[in-house]
Design a protein around this motif. Structure first.
Motif, PDB file in Angstrom:
ATOM      1  N   UNK A  37       0.834  -1.194   0.000  1.00  0.00           N
ATOM      2  CA  UNK A  37       0.000   0.000   0.000  1.00  0.00           C
ATOM      3  C   UNK A  37       0.878   1.258   0.000  1.00  0.00           C
ATOM      4  N   UNK A  40       2.627   1.627  -3.300  1.00  0.00           N
ATOM      5  CA  UNK A  40       1.672   2.024  -4.331  1.00  0.00           C
ATOM      6  C   UNK A  40       1.336   3.504  -4.194  1.00  0.00           C
ATOM      7  N   UNK A  41       1.164   3.952  -2.948  1.00  0.00           N
ATOM      8  CA  UNK A  41       0.826   5.365  -2.735  1.00  0.00           C
ATOM      9  C   UNK A  41       1.994   6.263  -3.136  1.00  0.00           C
ATOM     10  N   UNK A  43       4.285   5.586  -5.368  1.00  0.00           N
ATOM     11  CA  UNK A  43       4.427   5.576  -6.822  1.00  0.00           C
ATOM     12  C   UNK A  43       3.333   6.404  -7.472  1.00  0.00           C
ATOM     13  N   UNK A  44       2.210   6.400  -6.807  1.00  0.00           N
ATOM     14  CA  UNK A  44       1.038   7.034  -7.396  1.00  0.00           C
ATOM     15  C   UNK A  44       1.036   8.545  -7.255  1.00  0.00           C
ATOM     16  N   UNK A  45       1.455   9.023  -6.092  1.00  0.00           N
ATOM     17  CA  UNK A  45       1.426  10.450  -5.831  1.00  0.00           C
ATOM     18  C   UNK A  45       2.863  10.931  -5.622  1.00  0.00           C
ATOM     19  N   UNK A  46       3.483  11.511  -6.643  1.00  0.00           N
ATOM     20  CA  UNK A  46       4.890  11.908  -6.560  1.00  0.00           C
ATOM     21  C   UNK A  46       5.161  12.893  -5.416  1.00  0.00           C
ATOM     22  N   UNK A  47       4.140  13.632  -4.975  1.00  0.00           N
ATOM     23  CA  UNK A  47       4.350  14.622  -3.915  1.00  0.00           C
ATOM     24  C   UNK A  47       4.716  13.968  -2.588  1.00  0.00           C
TER      25      UNK A  47
ATOM     26  N   UNK B   5      -5.715   4.046  -6.570  1.00  0.00           N
ATOM     27  CA  UNK B   5      -4.778   2.984  -6.934  1.00  0.00           C
ATOM     28  C   UNK B   5      -5.319   2.241  -8.139  1.00  0.00           C
ATOM     29  N   UNK B  39      -8.933   0.658   2.980  1.00  0.00           N
ATOM     30  CA  UNK B  39      -7.486   0.630   2.788  1.00  0.00           C
ATOM     31  C   UNK B  39      -6.920   2.029   2.938  1.00  0.00           C
ATOM     32  N   UNK B 102       4.637   9.759 -16.291  1.00  0.00           N
ATOM     33  CA  UNK B 102       3.449  10.553 -15.984  1.00  0.00           C
ATOM     34  C   UNK B 102       3.694  11.980 -16.475  1.00  0.00           C
ATOM     35  N   UNK B 105      -0.030  15.073 -13.169  1.00  0.00           N
ATOM     36  CA  UNK B 105      -0.645  14.409 -12.014  1.00  0.00           C
ATOM     37  C   UNK B 105      -1.941  15.137 -11.662  1.00  0.00           C
ATOM     38  N   UNK B 114      -0.443  10.054 -18.864  1.00  0.00           N
ATOM     39  CA  UNK B 114       0.834   9.404 -19.125  1.00  0.00           C
ATOM     40  C   UNK B 114       1.191   9.560 -20.602  1.00  0.00           C
TER      41      UNK B 114
END
Lengths: 199, 147
Positions: A37, A40-41, A43-47, B5, B39, B102, B105, B114
């Motif tokens: 998790x 993933x977070x 990688x997902x949110x670059x900030x 996600x 989650x 990317x 964002x 992307x």
């Protein structure tokens, strides 16, 4: 100590206990957060990799929230109770909405009457890796069984094909429908033809 | 709404992000909605499914989720008798897979952009077509390139 000061001390004391409980629950929840998790977070949110963003999100916001809950803890408790008691009814409402089947088949879309035996004989799903049960309609067998077992003596089973799907990209869909009193009462879609938009 | 996600797709030796949720289609078709623990706000559906395309077929191979009682969700708990993989024959639709860097964002859903988008058309679990779209930096102008 005057009465109002004593009451304020009790109020803030209870608030401190409430805040500590929430903080401990939050930290325990963080510990349970899987590395998948977290990765993933990230990688997902670059900030999330920015130092100042992390300080803001990990310390400033929780600190401010802690202070705020300390001051208005009865409101925080009320929100938590409300969330607990309304969550289940929201889920069941969402299910009801998803179960509404607005799409209806017309008699023109019925191809031919079929028997249960024929449907079951012709709908086994084959997979070279054997990742599907050896039952009619494979993993969706329970859906078929529910339709089959719901058939009344005055109802007939029909094969259908329709090009009116409202789903994006679906050109054609087919499956089995139950007809009663010259109209389609219910149906089960078992296949779709997909058109890929290449624009 | 927070950016969400993606699912995880193993395809041609690569691990890719999948913006489509074939398992939700299964739950919807079967009328079964297992309850999973929250989650994160970045995962409203409460699970992350792992998929694989092998022999031009879509397989469900793993899941990251927890039941409300704390038990870990497994492939077999959803599909009894199948521990490792499940042929997703219930799924028909277009799998959307962002690829490359990317370029923008967006803190909402799957709105981040992307360099490319790979689309895989699947009919009853079987891949029938693919298409790669090259996205220009200016999201308003999108060029197309067929694979």
């Amino acid at each position: 100590m005057s009465n109002w000061m004593l009451l304020a001390a009790i109020y803030l004391g209870i608030g401190l206990i409430v805040c500590s409980t929430i903080l401990i629950a939050h930290l325990l929840g963080k510990r349970k957060e899987s590395s998948f998790l977290r990765d993933a977070m990230d990688a997902f949110d670059p900030r999330r990799n920015n130092f100042f963003y992390r300080v803001f999100v990990d310390y400033l916001i929780p600190g401010f929230a802690f202070f705020l809950i300390w001051l208005v803890w009865p409101f925080a408790i009320w929100l938590k109770l409300r969330e607990t008691f309304t969550k289940k009814s929201e889920i069941s409402e969402a299910r009801k909405r998803s179960e509404i089947k607005e799409f209806t088949l017309t008699n023109d879309e019925l191809l031919r009457e079929v028997s249960i035996e024929e449907v079951e004989r012709t709908n086994f799903i084959h997979d070279p890796l054997e990742a599907v049960p050896n039952l009619p309609f494979g993993h969706c067998n329970a859906r078929w069984v529910a339709l089959r077992d719901s058939l009344e003596p005055n109802e007939t089973l029909w094969e259908f094909e329709s090009n009116r799907s409202v789903l994006a990209g679906v050109e054609l869909m087919w499956g089995y429908a139950v007809k009663v009193d010259e109209r389609v009462d219910r149906f089960m879609t078992t296949g779709w033809k997909i058109k890929l938009s290449k624009s | 709404m927070t950016a969400q996600f993606t699912e995880v797709l193993h395809y041609k030796g690569e691990q890719l992000s999948l913006r489509t949720h074939p398992l939700s289609d299964y739950f919807g078709q079967m009328g079964v909605f297992p309850e999973f623990q929250d989650k994160s706000t970045a995962c409203w559906r409460r699970y992350v499914g792992h998929w694989e395309i092998l022999l031009d077929r879509l397989y469900f191979v793993d899941i990251s989720a927890t039941y409300l009682d704390g038990r870990e969700v497994t492939v077999e708990s959803l599909f009894p008798g199948f521990q490792d993989r499940v042929f997703a024959h219930w799924y028909s639709g277009v799998l959307t897979i962002p690829q490359g860097k990317m370029t923008k964002y967006v803190h909402m859903g799957y709105l981040s952009s992307y360099e490319r988008d790979l689309f895989i058309a699947v009919e009853n679990g079987v891949v029938v077509d693919t298409h790669t779209r090259i996205n220009s930096i200016d999201s308003e102008k999108q060029g197309g390139s067929h694979e």
